[in-house]
Design an enzyme around this catalytic site. Structure first.
Site, PDB file in Angstrom:
ATOM      1  N   ALA A  65       0.848  -1.188   0.000  1.00 57.92           N
ATOM      2  CA  ALA A  65       0.000   0.000   0.000  1.00 57.92           C
ATOM      3  C   ALA A  65       0.886   1.241   0.000  1.00 57.92           C
ATOM      4  CB  ALA A  65      -0.919  -0.004   1.212  1.00 57.92           C
ATOM      5  N   GLY A 110       0.071  -4.970   1.506  1.00 58.00           N
ATOM      6  CA  GLY A 110      -1.193  -5.049   0.785  1.00 58.00           C
ATOM      7  C   GLY A 110      -1.097  -5.834  -0.502  1.00 58.00           C
ATOM      8  N   GLU A 113      -1.526  -9.332   0.405  1.00 57.65           N
ATOM      9  CA  GLU A 113      -2.926  -9.586   0.753  1.00 57.65           C
ATOM     10  C   GLU A 113      -3.802  -9.732  -0.485  1.00 57.65           C
ATOM     11  OE1 GLU A 113      -3.890  -7.752   4.973  1.00 57.65           O
ATOM     12  OE2 GLU A 113      -2.852  -6.287   3.723  1.00 57.65           O
ATOM     13  N   GLU A 133       4.058  -5.437   7.466  1.00 58.98           N
ATOM     14  CA  GLU A 133       3.439  -4.282   8.130  1.00 58.98           C
ATOM     15  C   GLU A 133       4.002  -4.029   9.529  1.00 58.98           C
ATOM     16  OE1 GLU A 133       0.267  -5.905   5.265  1.00 58.98           O
ATOM     17  OE2 GLU A 133       1.778  -6.737   6.627  1.00 58.98           O
TER      18      GLU A 133
END
Length: 257
Positions: A65, A110, A113, A133
């Site tokens: 992200a 992300g 994910e 993260e």
């Protein structure tokens, strides 16, 4: 529709969604996530029989992200940001046809994910994946705490999330994250062939199989088995069931809808 940072391409009934921010290693910002959601919805509306997710360039699938966007978010803003990421991941997971992540480089945070939300994952030899993260002072926020343990088991998932471990392609395959690792230059061809094979299968049965597999994560075993029994029976009388079984008895290739 067209978007600045996402491409939607078609090869017969196979849709490919490409995150196209190579200068940012395909990191996901708000416009890109919104464009991904729209592209996935368009692929569903046009009845794609398989969907491929990948990243532009040679370095990254989705590097994560957009940290510059996240660093000053309030709690309420972070909730909205998490909701948006979850919506895209959920759209991949619930897509009515199988989804394939073609992991062609870095897949962190992300990006990992989004790969986890796909049904199948094929990686290039240079791919590196991880939930990183923790080193940013946060935890995965788009589904990894739930999806990762199902793939790799609790111990490996905890190590990856607690330590922010990054796995190379072979290590990730051994852990169960990737179903196949191929030379970098062969990734596109291998994924194209896999997606084409999936797209040639009976679409109603494929959708039902995916729904049944997903339901196994949401319900107790007894309820999931009951769901499977009903789903199995519901396919009888469909064109593809009759064609598939007739073709088998007649020793010929079936012609599915």
């Amino acid at each position: 529709m067209s978007w600045e940072t996402v491409q939607l391409d078609w090869n017969d009934a196979v849709a490919t969604v490409t995150v196209d921010r190579p200068d940012a290693l395909n990191a996901l910002n708000e416009p890109t996530l919104e464009a991904m959601a729209e592209a996935i919805a368009e692929a569903e509306a046009k009845e794609a029989r398989a969907l491929v997710l990948t990243g532009a360039g040679d370095s990254a699938f989705i590097a994560g992200a957009d940290i510059a966007h996240m660093q000053d978010l309030s709690v309420a803003e972070a909730q909205s940001w998490g909701d948006l990421g979850h919506a895209v991941a959920d759209a991949l997971e619930s897509f009515p046809a199988p989804t394939i992540a073609a992991v062609n480089g870095y897949a962190f945070g992300g990006g990992c994910e989004m790969a986890l939300a796909c049904d199948l994952r094929v990686a290039s030899e240079s791919a590196v994946i991880g939930n990183t993260e923790i080193d940013l002072g946060i935890i995965p926020g788009w589904g990894a705490t739930q999806r990762l343990p199902r793939l790799v088991g609790a111990e490996t998932a905890r190590r990856m999330i607690f330590l922010g471990e990054r796995l190379d392609a072979e290590s990730a395959a051994e852990a169960g994250l990737f179903g196949e690792v191929v030379p970098d230059e062969e990734l596109e061809d291998v994924v194209d062939e896999l997606a084409s094979r999936i797209a040639a299968k009976p679409s109603v049965a494929m959708r039902t199989a995916k729904q049944s597999l997903n339901y196994s994560h949401e319900a107790p075993r007894s309820a999931a088995l009951e769901y499977e029994k009903r789903a199995f029976a519901s396919l009888f009388g469909t064109h593809d069931q009759r064609e598939g079984m007739t073709a088998f008895v007649e020793d010929r290739e079936p012609e599915f809808e």
